[in-house]
Scaffold this active site. Structure first.
Site, PDB file in Angstrom:
ATOM      1  N   ASP A   1       1.003  -1.109  -0.065  1.00 55.45           N
ATOM      2  CA  ASP A   1       0.136  -0.186   0.238  1.00 55.45           C
ATOM      3  C   ASP A   1       0.433   1.425   0.212  1.00 55.45           C
ATOM      4  O   ASP A   1       1.683   1.662   0.474  1.00 55.45           O
ATOM      5  CB  ASP A   1      -1.035  -0.059   1.464  1.00 55.45           C
TER       6      ASP A   1
ATOM      7  N   ASP B   1       0.033   5.390   1.106  1.00 55.05           N
ATOM      8  CA  ASP B   1      -0.599   6.386   1.730  1.00 55.05           C
ATOM      9  C   ASP B   1      -0.822   5.974   3.067  1.00 55.05           C
ATOM     10  O   ASP B   1      -1.441   4.605   3.038  1.00 55.05           O
ATOM     11  CB  ASP B   1      -1.588   7.168   1.509  1.00 55.05           C
TER      12      ASP B   1
ATOM     13  N   THR C   1      -2.766   0.172  -4.347  1.00 55.38           N
ATOM     14  CA  THR C   1      -3.438   1.501  -3.475  1.00 55.38           C
ATOM     15  C   THR C   1      -4.685   2.539  -3.878  1.00 55.38           C
ATOM     16  O   THR C   1      -4.946   2.303  -5.280  1.00 55.38           O
ATOM     17  CB  THR C   1      -2.276   2.880  -3.875  1.00 55.38           C
TER      18      THR C   1
ATOM     19  N   ASN D   1      -9.612  -0.751   3.077  1.00 53.45           N
ATOM     20  CA  ASN D   1      -9.186  -0.735   2.244  1.00 53.45           C
ATOM     21  C   ASN D   1      -8.220  -2.243   1.945  1.00 53.45           C
ATOM     22  O   ASN D   1      -7.422  -2.464   0.877  1.00 53.45           O
ATOM     23  CB  ASN D   1      -9.321  -0.299   1.523  1.00 53.45           C
TER      24      ASN D   1
END
Length: 268
Positions: free
Chosen positions: A11, A13, A45, A221
């Site tokens: 991932d 951020d 992402t 997520n």
């Protein structure tokens, strides 16, 4: 040495990047070292490809990015779309109407483009959010004028406002996958679109088994990819539910957690 993990999904951020939106030299060097030893690196992402591919390029990496939370997988070097999940834009109309009535900011994304209602009116925190994410959107045309499928619809705002929107939309019969992709973001995508699903498709395409995949993330997520991967690692800055879905927890994004995890599981 033989590597158990052949595909590493990162991932961006809150995971690869620290809170200043930067990759530290330490983490960057470790990711590059893993790649040099034959581990395939893929970024996974909520960002679009145009503001995630530059991170791959800065590390001298080719291959793929899984963007828009799994809605579009794109080849780094050619920008070819390997796979995308298109949404029916007409089904977005009620969500757009809600946003306009409630004064909630939204954007509409194709794989490579991002659209908003009034780009010239973007101000304050909304404008700086786009600047942080290296994207400036265009004005939303009619559906007929869009040449590419819509892959993601995102709303952005204060955490408490997003809590309210999420609660409201949770009462609707949703034709989409709804995700809280960050404290200030909610994403709507095709029902089949998720990081875990896209990562699985890429692994199959590249000939890897799930137990040869390692994934590192920090937010809701990321749960689908953490549970799909043979080794799912949560950052220390993750919510407790994300840590619970992972096989292990590493240091935070401000303490080179990706570096620490790669050293432990891929380089030792």
């Amino acid at each position: 040495m033989s590597h158990k993990y052949k595909l590493v999904a990162l991932d961006v951020d809150g995971t690869l990047l620290n809170d200043d939106h930067e990759i530290t030299e330490k983490t960057k060097n470790t990711v590059m070292e893993a790649a040099k030893q034959g581990v395939e690196i893929v970024l996974c992402t909520g960002r679009g490809p145009l503001n995630s591919i530059p991170f791959m390029e800065s590390m001298g990496l080719g291959g793929y990015v899984i963007s828009h939370n799994g809605a579009a997988t794109v080849e780094v070097e050619t920008h070819n779309i390997v796979h995308q999940f298109g949404m029916d834009p007409l089904e977005l109309e009620p969500f757009m109407a809600y946003c306009r009535e409630q004064g909630v900011h939204f954007d509409v994304n194709t794989a490579f483009e991002m659209y908003v209602d009034q780009v010239e009116e973007l101000a304050g925190p909304v404008r700086s959010m786009y600047e942080n994410y290296l994207m400036l959107p265009s004005n939303l045309p009619s559906w007929e004028e869009l040449s590419d499928p819509v892959v993601k619809f995102t709303v952005f705002g204060e955490s408490a406002d997003m809590d309210r929107v999420f609660a409201d939309w949770s009462k609707w019969t949703l034709p989409f996958n709804m995700l809280r992709s960050g404290e200030f973001f909610i994403d709507l995508m095709h029902n089949q679109a998720s990081k875990g699903n896209a990562l699985k498709q890429l692994a199959v395409k590249r000939g890897y088994q799930a137990d040869e995949v390692l994934a590192i993330g920090n937010y809701f997520n990321d749960i689908t990819m953490l549970t799909y991967a043979g080794m799912g690692i949560a950052m220390d800055n993750s919510p407790v539910e994300v840590k619970a879905a992972a096989n292990a927890v590493t240091a935070s994004n401000n303490e080179d957690g990706v570096h620490e995890a790669l050293v432990k599981y891929c380089l030792s």
